[in-house]
Design a protein around this motif. Structure first.
Motif: not given
Length: 349
Positions: A54-59, A108-114
Motif C-alpha cells: 500500500g505504499a511506495f516504500k514496498a520498493l 518504511h517499517g512495513l517494507g522492512v518487515a515484509a
C-alpha cells in the motif's frame, strides 16, 4: 567531517530493476490520468497498492533487506549470489539468524518487515506515539515485533539506534546522518524503480510531464526521483519538492546551505512529519535544480479528500503533491503545455 563519497548518491538502478523483475509480486504501479482543478489533466502515479503493502516504500525496505543479506552471505562464505539464491534452504537458515531494526512513521517499517519475512529473517520496528495504531496490526501480520517508543519520530529513531547497538541487529533506517549513509542509499536505490517505470511509459508515448511534484519527509523518495529524472529523462520537467509547514527540514536546509533541523508541531501529514533531513537526500536535491513548497494542514486534508474522491484512496501525506499542484493552479500556473505528474505515495493508513 562528512566526505563527498558519504553524501554522494549514485544508485545502481539497473540492479534494482533486475531484482524486482524477478519477484513474483512485482508489477509496475499504475499511471492514471485524473481530472485536476481548472480542467487540468493530471498524471497520478498510484502507489497505493504497491506489492500488497500500500505504499511506495514496498520498493525500499525489501530491496535493502535482500541486498544486505547477499552482502552478509558473501562476507561469511565468499560466495556472490543472485536474488534467486535467496530462496534456497541454506540462505533461509542464514537469514533466520539475522534481525533488522528500524524506526518508522509507518510505511518504511512495513517494507522492512515484509522484506525480512519473505526471506526468513526477523524485524523489530519502533513506532512513536504519533503513528496510527493500525500499523501495529499490519506490522504484526508481516511477522515483525512492534515496539512503541517515544513521543516523536526522532525519539523512535534514537530507540532503534540504541537497540541495534545493544543487540547487534542491523539498523535499516531510511534516513541518513554523519557516519550512517550506506544502508539508506540501498533503500533509495529501490525507489529509483518508480522513476524508471515512468521513464519507460513516457518514452513509449513521447509525451513527458512539464512539472513533477515530489513529497518529502526525510527526502529519500524525492531525492531518488529527482536524481533519476535529471540523469536520464529525455525531457526535463520542473521539479517541486513538497513538505508540511510543520516539518520543512529540506527547504530550511536549502536556505541554510547545510542540513538543519526544522522543529514544529505535529503534522497530519504523518509520513512527512520529519524534522531532520537525510543528509544524502539533501545533498542530492541540492544538485537537481528543484523548487520547494510547504503545505498547510488544511491543504493536505483537502487534497486527500479530493484525490480519494477521484478514485485513489489516500492520506494527506499521499496527496501532498496534488495539494501543491492545486495551489499552483490557483496561482495561475497552467496553460497548453502544462502536464503535471504527482505521486500518490500511499493508501489509507
Amino acid at each position: 567531517m562528512k566526505t563527498t563519497d558519504e553524501l554522494t548518491f549514485e544508485p545502481d538502478f539497473l540492479r534494482a530493476i533486475e531484482y524486482f523483475r524477478e519477484q513474483e509480486v512485482y508489477r509496475p504501479s499504475p499511471l492514471r490520468e485524473v481530472p485536476g482543478p481548472g480542467g487540468v489533466t493530471v498524471w497520478a502515479k498510484d502507489e497505493t497498492s504497491r506489492m500488497g503493502l500500500g505504499a511506495f516504500k514496498a520498493l525500499g525496505g525489501p530491496y535493502a533487506v535482500a541486498r544486505l543479506l547477499m552482502r552478509s552471505w558473501k562476507a561469511e562464505t565468499g560466495e556472490d549470489i543472485d536474488a534467486a539464491r535467496l530462496k534456497d534452504a541454506d540462505l533461509r537458515a542464514f537469514a533466520s539468524r539475522q534481525t533488522f531494526v528500524c524506526a518508522s512513521a509507518g510505511n518504511h517499517g512495513l517494507g522492512v518487515a515484509a522484506g525480512a519475512q519473505a526471506l526468513g529473517a526477523s524485524a523489530r520496528i519502533f513506532l512513536a506515539k504519533t503513528v496510527p495504531h493500525s500499523f501495529d496490526d499490519r506490522l504484526a501480520e508481516r511477522g515483525a515485533e512492534v515496539v512503541r517508543a517515544g513521543e516523536t519520530y526522532d525519539d523512535s529513531v534514537a530507540e532503534a539506534i540504541a537497540d541495534a547497538d545493544r543487540t547487534g541487529a542491523t539498523l535499516l533506517a531510511d534516513g541518513t546522518w554523519p557516519g550512517y549513509t550506506d544502508i539508506p542509499k540501498l533503500v533509495m536505490e529501490g525507489y529509483t524503480v518508480i522513476a524508471e517505470e515512468l521513464r519507460s511509459r513516457f518514452e513509449e508515448t513521447g509525451i513527458w510531464p512539464s512539472h513533477v511534484y515530489l513529497q518529502a519527509g526525510v527526502g529519500g523518495l524525492a531525492a531518488a526521483m529527482a536524481h533519476m529524472i535529471r540523469k536520464n529523462w529525455a525531457e526535463q520537467p520542473e521539479i517541486i519538492v513538497v513538505e508540511p509547514e510543520a516539518a520543512p527540514c529540506l527547504i530550511e536546509s536549502h536556505k541554510a546551505g547545510k542540513p538543519v533541523r526544522a522543529d514544529g508541531p505535529d503534522s497530519n501529514m504523518g509520513r512527512l512529519d520529519c524534522k531532520e533531513p537525510s543528509i544524502v537526500a539533501w545533498n542530492t536535491l541540492e544538485k537537481c535544480d528543484v523548487r520547494f513548497v510547504t503545505l498547510t494542514e488544511n491543504e493536505g486534508e483537502a487534497a486527500a479528500r479530493a484525490v480519494t474522491e477521484l478514485g485513489i484512496a489516500t492520506t494527506p501525506s499521499g496527496a501532498a503533491g496534488y495539494a501543491a499542484l492545486c495551489r499552483q493552479i490557483q496561482e495561475g500556473v497552467s496553460g497548453a503545455g502544462f502536464r503535471p505528474l504527482v505521486i500518490v505515495s500511499e493508501g489509507p493508513a
